[in-house]
Scaffold this active site. Structure first.
Site, PDB file in Angstrom:
ATOM      1  CG  PHE A 158      -1.893   1.189   1.156  1.00 44.06           C
ATOM      2  CD1 PHE A 158      -3.089   1.070   0.472  1.00 44.06           C
ATOM      3  CD2 PHE A 158      -1.583   2.414   1.735  1.00 44.06           C
ATOM      4  CE1 PHE A 158      -3.973   2.154   0.370  1.00 44.06           C
ATOM      5  CE2 PHE A 158      -2.457   3.502   1.638  1.00 44.06           C
ATOM      6  CZ  PHE A 158      -3.661   3.362   0.950  1.00 44.06           C
ATOM      7  CG  ASP A 243       5.849   3.901   1.367  1.00 43.41           C
ATOM      8  OD1 ASP A 243       5.928   4.621   2.390  1.00 43.41           O
ATOM      9  OD2 ASP A 243       4.823   3.824   0.672  1.00 43.41           O
ATOM     10  CE  LYS A 272       0.258   6.204   7.058  1.00 42.76           C
ATOM     11  NZ  LYS A 272      -1.137   6.526   6.786  1.00 42.76           N
TER      12      LYS A 272
HETATM   13  C1  PLP Z   1       3.237   2.750   3.431  1.00 46.20           C
HETATM   14  C2  PLP Z   1       2.336   3.873   3.043  1.00 46.20           C
HETATM   15  N1  PLP Z   1       2.680   4.681   2.032  1.00 46.20           N
HETATM   16  C3  PLP Z   1       1.914   5.705   1.649  1.00 46.20           C
HETATM   17  C4  PLP Z   1       0.720   5.973   2.287  1.00 46.20           C
HETATM   18  C5  PLP Z   1      -0.142   7.114   1.828  1.00 46.20           C
HETATM   19  O1  PLP Z   1      -0.129   8.141   2.753  1.00 46.20           O
HETATM   20  P1  PLP Z   1      -1.270   9.284   2.701  1.00 46.20           P
HETATM   21  O2  PLP Z   1      -2.532   8.644   3.151  1.00 46.20           O
HETATM   22  O3  PLP Z   1      -0.768  10.344   3.639  1.00 46.20           O
HETATM   23  O4  PLP Z   1      -1.328   9.752   1.287  1.00 46.20           O
HETATM   24  C6  PLP Z   1       0.323   5.162   3.352  1.00 46.20           C
HETATM   25  C7  PLP Z   1      -0.958   5.417   4.050  1.00 46.20           C
HETATM   26  O5  PLP Z   1      -1.462   4.610   4.802  1.00 46.20           O
HETATM   27  C8  PLP Z   1       1.140   4.090   3.750  1.00 46.20           C
HETATM   28  O6  PLP Z   1       0.804   3.272   4.741  1.00 46.20           O
END
Ligand code: PLP
Length: 417
Positions: A158, A243, A272
């Site tokens: 994700f 990520d 986050k």
């Molecule tokens: C690993 C990861 N990358 C990217 C995102 C996307 O972040 P945002 O919701 O701030 O766009 C998330 C959101 O849960 C995530 O868990």
């Protein structure tokens, strides 16, 4: 009549007082797009690891905004930094400079031991930016022919909700109905180095993976996987893009989950918790030979690097710098996992995770993840289900041992058979 007018009619007002939760969930159901299915809890106030709903009930927050609230709700240092900056300047756009951007980038570079930072806002923007940077690096540095760059990603991962990102998602809900999608991505099973090796071509510019898959249910890869990704990337001159939007900044008891596995990625994507649970702040962090490919006009964001976000981000960095919060998360994480292990065989099929982060697979005979999350909310503990049978536990890192015990006891009572 506007919604506000409706509220001030005597009957609506009295109903609202009697049942504020129904009132608010009703408004959301009627006026907000139905892209979420939240638990029926309407929060009006929060502090530390606790939230209070519109009717005064208190809940222990064991989700922490999917790690955006690693330091708890309204951490005093972060709120103070935001207040101070609100009194000075909040937004300049990148057309001008501001006196928080430089220090923020320098301090975040220093914290991660990389040379440059590209500040953005949401996690998805950090991922999009990482993809653009990796492609440009592929063309300008690696020498891939124009428009041929490929990026390898992992199944069940994700990374956010933009059209490019959902285009390489393997979740039918995330991608269904949103095509056509951006080409150039190869999806391989997570944790499978053989599949990864076979997917690499001379046009591969990056491997983009989560060091631990959060939304998939806190899936920890097999030992040696991240080191294997590193080795493959080195062998084939490919960027390792980690990520760490959810895994990073303390969730695992380490600054970065990748580094905890003894591995250094080329590019880190943060989000986050970087915004302290106060505002969106994300970043791409890498050395100059990678991020240096961006030149004026080639990428940007009106809000990226705004002084308010940078001031909060600097306060987050200060909290992470002294290491105490990480040590606490490691100790408490060990306790959480000890306690959760005791539930296996008693309504729990298995538990995964590291630090203050756990994916709990509920025995289907007890109910699904949603039913367990609802039952736990009724007992005053907030968690969130994922993928049907799994409940995710990720409390703020400021949680106490006693509060963790309270959460695990409530879970144990909920799933007792
Ligand atoms: C690993 C990861 N990358 C990217 C995102 C996307 O972040 P945002 O919701 O701030 O766009 C998330 C959101 O849960 C995530 O868990």
């Amino acid at each position: 009549m506007t919604p506000a007018d409706a509220f001030v009619t005597a009957e609506a007002a009295s109903n609202a007082v009697q049942n504020a939760t129904d009132f608010h969930t009703g408004l959301v159901a009627e006026y907000s797009a139905h892209n979420y299915h939240p638990l029926p809890v309407v929060v009006a106030h929060a502090e530390g690891a606790w939230v209070t709903d519109v009717e005064g009930r208190r809940y222990l927050d064991c989700l922490a905004g999917y790690s955006a609230l690693n330091f708890g709700h309204r951490h005093p240092d972060l709120v103070a930094a935001a207040h101070r900056q609100l009194e000075r300047v909040t937004l300049t756009s990148r057309a001008f400079g501001n006196d928080q951007l430089g220090p923020f980038c320098a301090e975040l570079s220093g914290l991660l031991g990389k040379q440059m930072v590209l500040p953005m806002n949401t996690g998805a923007e950090a991922v999009e930016s990482g993809i653009k940077v990796a492609r440009k690096w592929g063309y300008e540095v690696k020498g891939v022919a124009a428009d041929r760059a490929r990026i390898i990603v992992a199944a069940e991962g994700f990374h956010g909700r933009t059209t490019t990102i959902v285009g390489f998602s393997t979740d039918p809900d995330a991608r269904g109905g949103f095509g056509p999608f951006t080409p150039g991505f190869d999806v391989v099973p997570y944790g499978d180095l053989t599949a990864l090796r076979e997917a690499v071509t001379p046009d591969t510019v990056a491997v983009l993976v989560e060091p631990i898959q959060g939304e998939a249910g806190v899936v920890v890869p097999p030992a040696g996987y991240l080191a294997g990704v590193r080795e493959l990337c080195d062998t084939h001159r490919v960027l390792f893009v980690a990520d760490e939007v959810q895994a990073g900044l303390g969730r695992t008891g380490h600054l970065l989950a990748t580094r905890a596995a003894g591995v250094d990625a080329d590019v880190y994507l943060l989000g986050k918790a970087l915004g302290g649970g106060i505002l969106p702040l994300s970043a791409v962090v890498a050395d100059a030979d990678v991020l240096g490919v961006l030149r004026p006009g080639q990428h940007g964001s009106t809000f990226g690097g705004n002084p308010l976000a940078c001031a909060v981000g600097r306060a987050v960095i200060r909290l992470l710098e002294d290491g105490e919060v990480l040590e606490r998360a490691r100790d408490l994480g060990a306790h959480l996992h000890d306690r959760l292990a005791g539930l296996v065989g008693h309504g729990v099929r298995g538990v995964r995770g590291v630090g203050l982060w756990a994916g709990v697979d509920v025995d289907p005979r007890v109910g699904d993840g949603r039913a367990v999350s609802e039952a736990l909310a009724a007992r005053g503990v907030l968690v969130k289900d994922t993928h049907g049978a799994t409940v995710r536990i990720s409390p703020p890192l400021v949680v106490t041992r006693e509060e963790l015990d309270l959460a695990v006891d409530a879970l144990g009572d909920t799933i007792k058979r």
